[in-house]
Scaffold this motif. Structure first.
Motif, PDB file in Angstrom:
ATOM      1  N   LEU A 299      -9.867 -22.545 -62.353  1.00 21.60           N
ATOM      2  CA  LEU A 299      -8.801 -21.169 -61.772  1.00 21.60           C
ATOM      3  C   LEU A 299      -7.856 -20.711 -61.580  1.00 21.60           C
ATOM      4  N   SER A 300      -7.937 -21.937 -60.543  1.00 19.63           N
ATOM      5  CA  SER A 300      -6.253 -21.585 -59.358  1.00 19.63           C
ATOM      6  C   SER A 300      -4.952 -21.698 -61.131  1.00 19.63           C
ATOM      7  N   GLU A 301      -5.616 -22.793 -61.523  1.00 17.06           N
ATOM      8  CA  GLU A 301      -4.613 -23.327 -62.336  1.00 17.06           C
ATOM      9  C   GLU A 301      -3.654 -22.462 -63.641  1.00 17.06           C
ATOM     10  N   SER A 302      -5.500 -21.186 -63.668  1.00 16.65           N
ATOM     11  CA  SER A 302      -4.625 -19.937 -65.031  1.00 16.65           C
ATOM     12  C   SER A 302      -4.088 -18.887 -63.706  1.00 16.65           C
ATOM     13  N   GLY A 303      -3.780 -19.112 -63.000  1.00 16.42           N
ATOM     14  CA  GLY A 303      -3.491 -18.299 -61.906  1.00 16.42           C
ATOM     15  C   GLY A 303      -4.564 -17.444 -61.004  1.00 16.42           C
ATOM     16  N   TYR A 304      -5.312 -17.588 -61.457  1.00 14.29           N
ATOM     17  CA  TYR A 304      -6.408 -16.681 -60.750  1.00 14.29           C
ATOM     18  C   TYR A 304      -6.932 -17.545 -59.443  1.00 14.29           C
ATOM     19  N   HIS A 305      -6.978 -16.555 -57.978  1.00 15.65           N
ATOM     20  CA  HIS A 305      -7.124 -18.093 -56.675  1.00 15.65           C
ATOM     21  C   HIS A 305      -7.631 -17.500 -55.955  1.00 15.65           C
ATOM     22  N   ASP A 306      -8.574 -15.840 -56.559  1.00 15.02           N
ATOM     23  CA  ASP A 306      -9.699 -15.247 -55.629  1.00 15.02           C
ATOM     24  C   ASP A 306     -10.827 -16.162 -55.379  1.00 15.02           C
ATOM     25  N   ILE A 322      -4.709 -16.827 -51.228  1.00 12.33           N
ATOM     26  CA  ILE A 322      -4.022 -16.995 -51.733  1.00 12.33           C
ATOM     27  C   ILE A 322      -2.988 -16.392 -53.285  1.00 12.33           C
ATOM     28  N   ASP A 323      -1.591 -16.344 -52.613  1.00 12.78           N
ATOM     29  CA  ASP A 323      -1.412 -15.505 -53.704  1.00 12.78           C
ATOM     30  C   ASP A 323      -0.781 -16.287 -54.620  1.00 12.78           C
ATOM     31  N   LYS A 324      -0.617 -17.395 -53.977  1.00 18.64           N
ATOM     32  CA  LYS A 324       0.531 -18.401 -55.177  1.00 18.64           C
ATOM     33  C   LYS A 324      -0.432 -19.901 -54.915  1.00 18.64           C
ATOM     34  N   PHE A 325      -0.591 -20.850 -55.715  1.00 17.29           N
ATOM     35  CA  PHE A 325      -0.778 -22.556 -55.681  1.00 17.29           C
ATOM     36  C   PHE A 325      -0.167 -22.827 -56.509  1.00 17.29           C
ATOM     37  N   THR A 326       0.162 -24.602 -56.609  1.00 19.40           N
ATOM     38  CA  THR A 326       0.936 -24.644 -57.671  1.00 19.40           C
ATOM     39  C   THR A 326       0.610 -26.076 -57.486  1.00 19.40           C
ATOM     40  N   ASP A 327      -0.192 -26.529 -56.379  1.00 16.01           N
ATOM     41  CA  ASP A 327      -1.004 -27.648 -56.570  1.00 16.01           C
ATOM     42  C   ASP A 327      -2.167 -28.258 -57.102  1.00 16.01           C
ATOM     43  N   ALA A 328      -3.284 -27.993 -58.289  1.00 23.05           N
ATOM     44  CA  ALA A 328      -4.346 -27.528 -58.202  1.00 23.05           C
ATOM     45  C   ALA A 328      -4.859 -28.852 -59.216  1.00 23.05           C
ATOM     46  N   ASP A 329      -3.540 -29.723 -59.725  1.00 25.70           N
ATOM     47  CA  ASP A 329      -4.143 -30.727 -60.744  1.00 25.70           C
ATOM     48  C   ASP A 329      -4.083 -31.629 -59.533  1.00 25.70           C
ATOM     49  N   TYR A 330      -2.726 -31.997 -58.785  1.00 30.37           N
ATOM     50  CA  TYR A 330      -3.469 -32.626 -57.997  1.00 30.37           C
ATOM     51  C   TYR A 330      -4.670 -32.565 -57.118  1.00 30.37           C
ATOM     52  N   TYR A 331      -4.943 -31.529 -56.681  1.00 30.29           N
ATOM     53  CA  TYR A 331      -6.530 -31.598 -56.006  1.00 30.29           C
ATOM     54  C   TYR A 331      -7.477 -31.680 -57.080  1.00 30.29           C
ATOM     55  N   ILE A 332      -7.369 -31.542 -58.461  1.00 33.92           N
ATOM     56  CA  ILE A 332      -8.581 -31.958 -59.250  1.00 33.92           C
ATOM     57  C   ILE A 332      -8.010 -33.395 -59.319  1.00 33.92           C
ATOM     58  N   GLY A 333      -7.588 -34.434 -59.498  1.00 41.66           N
ATOM     59  CA  GLY A 333      -7.461 -35.722 -59.752  1.00 41.66           C
ATOM     60  C   GLY A 333      -7.474 -36.115 -58.535  1.00 41.66           C
ATOM     61  N   GLU A 334      -7.173 -35.331 -57.050  1.00 41.70           N
ATOM     62  CA  GLU A 334      -8.235 -36.168 -56.108  1.00 41.70           C
ATOM     63  C   GLU A 334      -9.533 -35.960 -56.157  1.00 41.70           C
ATOM     64  N   LEU A 335      -9.949 -34.864 -56.846  1.00 40.70           N
ATOM     65  CA  LEU A 335     -11.616 -34.726 -56.720  1.00 40.70           C
ATOM     66  C   LEU A 335     -12.153 -35.753 -57.671  1.00 40.70           C
ATOM     67  N   ASN A 336     -11.179 -35.982 -59.151  1.00 41.64           N
ATOM     68  CA  ASN A 336     -11.639 -36.989 -60.008  1.00 41.64           C
ATOM     69  C   ASN A 336     -11.825 -38.261 -59.749  1.00 41.64           C
ATOM     70  N   SER A 337     -10.599 -39.116 -58.338  1.00 46.48           N
ATOM     71  CA  SER A 337     -10.857 -40.530 -57.697  1.00 46.48           C
ATOM     72  C   SER A 337     -11.984 -40.148 -57.181  1.00 46.48           C
ATOM     73  N   GLY A 338     -12.912 -39.606 -56.542  1.00 45.87           N
ATOM     74  CA  GLY A 338     -13.814 -39.408 -55.226  1.00 45.87           C
ATOM     75  C   GLY A 338     -13.353 -39.526 -54.349  1.00 45.87           C
ATOM     76  N   ALA A 339     -12.746 -38.453 -54.086  1.00 44.10           N
ATOM     77  CA  ALA A 339     -11.820 -37.755 -52.345  1.00 44.10           C
ATOM     78  C   ALA A 339     -13.187 -36.776 -52.220  1.00 44.10           C
ATOM     79  N   ASP A 340     -13.447 -36.690 -51.161  1.00 37.24           N
ATOM     80  CA  ASP A 340     -14.656 -36.291 -50.693  1.00 37.24           C
ATOM     81  C   ASP A 340     -13.963 -34.709 -50.524  1.00 37.24           C
ATOM     82  N   PRO A 341     -15.262 -33.713 -51.414  1.00 42.81           N
ATOM     83  CA  PRO A 341     -14.897 -32.283 -51.421  1.00 42.81           C
ATOM     84  C   PRO A 341     -14.337 -32.031 -49.762  1.00 42.81           C
ATOM     85  N   TRP A 342     -15.298 -32.405 -48.556  1.00 43.17           N
ATOM     86  CA  TRP A 342     -15.037 -31.416 -48.539  1.00 43.17           C
ATOM     87  C   TRP A 342     -13.393 -31.898 -47.717  1.00 43.17           C
TER      88      TRP A 342
END
Length: 353
Positions: A299-306, A322-342
């Motif tokens: 959602l944040s990638e599409s500009g919705y940060h709530d 959060i009013d602006k967030f540009t690193d969503a795809d980076y953190y999605i990649g972290e989750l996809n690689s098995g990173a601890d979500p916390w």
């Protein structure tokens, strides 16, 4: 440095996810070119280049986080090599591979291992720790080149992996007028973490890349070349050996450490950063949070940060919006690689504070 860049380009120009034909072909080409001393049961490549009483092990890993197979495009931008859209650069750990080949080319004495399956949990290095204990016990220090940034000599990977004395001596040896390294207790995992029961001093060194596992990954090649020039000058055998492999140390929370206080906290802030969650590691809870966090990031990638703000505020006593967030795809990649979500959530929290 032409050979260094050639090795780097060869590694980064291939999508080398573990188990892929592309990675297998790349590993086979390394073996054919260099003639390994041993290929073990997990497919790790071993090269014994020791002289005299050398007790140093150098490590990098051959797999990357990548989607698909085959050729991997590289975007060149001055001193930076960058991921192409919808791809990852693979400097994690193409940079480490290039540095190990550079050390070997310059005849730096040591034992070299190119590990398999690091990105899937370190299965290659775990196999070595389980099946080749007698080999690991021949070393006093294990050096991985598999760390983001430009300044870290890792002393902790969850728990202590090398002594402060070793880390500080290595940081000093790496530093020049243009390179500045320091000990860093905020490591997470690389292959040397699996060797700490057998090798006294295990560390991981920054190679100059950032935003690994994402299409924003990039590598500062100028830094890599300076680092390559410096590591061939170091007397690795002279580094102190202090940490005991017998004494078991507790897990280390660097967020509560002096390092955190002096390097990250804004002194004008007064707040409690303790997560509201418990320390439970129930797999169902982790799976649920991973799904919720991935949805919030999409959602944040599409500009919705709530939704992302809501998740952060559930987990931390200090509230954020959060009013602006540009690193969503980076953190999605972290989750996809098995990173601890916390851990991912905490990293996001400190990034938006």
């Amino acid at each position: 440095m032409k050979a260094l860049l050639k090795d780097l380009r060869e590694a980064c120009s291939l999508k080398r996810s573990h188990g892929s034909l592309t990675e297998a072909t790349y590993v086979a080409s390394l073996a054919k070119r260099l003639g390994p001393t041993m290929i073990d049961g997990a497919g790790n490549l071993h090269f014994d280049r020791r002289e005299g009483h050398s007790r140093t092990l150098f490590v990098a890993h051959t797999d990357t986080v990548a989607t698909g197979e085959g050729a991997n495009p590289i975007v060149y931008d001055g001193d930076w090599w960058c991921s192409a859209p919808n791809s990852t650069l693979g400097a994690d750990d193409g940079a480490g591979i290039a540095l190990l080949l550079h050390l070997m080319r310059n005849k730096v004495p040591g034992y070299y291992i190119f590990c398999r399956c690091e990105e899937r949990g370190g299965d290659g290095s775990r196999y070595i720790a389980s099946e080749h204990e007698e080999l690991l016990e021949q070393f006093d220090r294990a050096i991985a080149f598999d760390r983001k940034g430009v300044s870290s000599v890792i002393t902790h990977q969850g728990s202590r992996c090398c002594s402060d004395e070793f880390g500080e001596a290595l940081a000093e040896a790496l530093s020049t007028d243009e390179l500045l390294y320091a000990t860093d207790p905020t490591g997470v995992f690389t292959d040397t973490a699996n060797f700490t029961e057998h090798i006294s001093e295990c560390t991981n060194i920054s190679c100059g890349y950032e935003k690994e596992h994402s299409d924003k990954e990039r590598l500062n090649v100028r830094h890599l070349k300076m680092l390559a020039a410096q590591i061939v000058r170091i007397d690795w055998e002279a580094l102190p050996v202090v940490r005991s492999t017998i004494v078991e140390e507790p897990a280390y929370d660097w967020r509560g450490s002096k390092y955190w206080d002096t390097n990250w906290m804004k002194t004008s802030d007064v707040y409690d950063d303790t997560p509201l969650r418990s320390l439970a590691t129930d797999s169902k809870d982790a799976k649920a949070l991973t799904a919720d966090l991935r949805y919030a990031l999409e959602l944040s990638e599409s500009g919705y940060h709530d939704e992302l703000s809501h998740l952060l505020n559930k987990e931390h006593t200090v509230k954020v919006s959060i009013d602006k967030f540009t690193d969503a795809d980076y953190y999605i990649g972290e989750l996809n690689s098995g990173a601890d979500p916390w851990e991912v959530l905490d990293e996001i929290f400190w990034g938006v504070r």
